[in-house]
Write a protein that holds these residues in place. Sequence first.
Motif, short mmCIF file in Angstrom:
data_model
loop_
_atom_site.label_atom_id
_atom_site.label_comp_id
_atom_site.label_asym_id
_atom_site.label_seq_id
_atom_site.Cartn_x
_atom_site.Cartn_y
_atom_site.Cartn_z
N GLU A 7 -1.42 -11.25 -2.15
CA GLU A 7 -2.35 -10.27 -1.64
C GLU A 7 -1.88 -8.87 -2.01
O GLU A 7 -0.72 -8.66 -2.32
N ARG A 9 -2.99 -4.39 -1.37
CA ARG A 9 -3.72 -3.45 -0.53
C ARG A 9 -4.11 -2.21 -1.32
O ARG A 9 -3.50 -1.88 -2.33
N ALA A 59 -8.08 -2.25 -4.86
CA ALA A 59 -7.26 -3.33 -4.31
C ALA A 59 -7.26 -4.53 -5.25
O ALA A 59 -6.22 -5.19 -5.44
N ASN A 112 -8.83 1.07 4.69
CA ASN A 112 -7.77 0.15 4.31
C ASN A 112 -8.38 -1.18 3.90
O ASN A 112 -9.12 -1.78 4.66
N THR A 114 -7.43 -5.06 2.14
CA THR A 114 -6.47 -6.04 1.67
C THR A 114 -7.26 -7.18 1.02
O THR A 114 -8.16 -7.73 1.65
#
Length: 124
Positions: A7, A9, A59, A112, A114
């Motif tokens: 993953e 961000r 991202a 934000n 992710t």
Amino acid sequence: MAEENMEARAIQKHLRKAPRKVRLVADAVRGENVAKALKRLEFTNKATAPDVAKVIKSAAANIRDKFQEARLDNEDLYIKEIFVNEGATLKRIQPAPMGRAHQIRKRSCHINVTVAKKEEELVN
């Protein structure tokens, strides 16, 4: 190689739009496939849609850069987490009748995002 938390961000700080308005757009794409989310944002009739799309693209680029050997595509990724926090508020004054002044709050927000790789489900 073990699957070690694939993953990445991306954060957009101090976006000069009200967090309440940006949350409407962010809630629409939460948990979706990245390609599908970008297509949905392309046709969303909100002023904040291009800003949210830009952070999602960032991202997705971050996870591709982080795991270059994996050959990830937008169809392989999904939005694991997206949230909008309140940023700094600029306080301005508007003149009002009889010598008074009304306060204007110009709000900003932080986005934000992710993204993560989809896990293949095993069928037994």
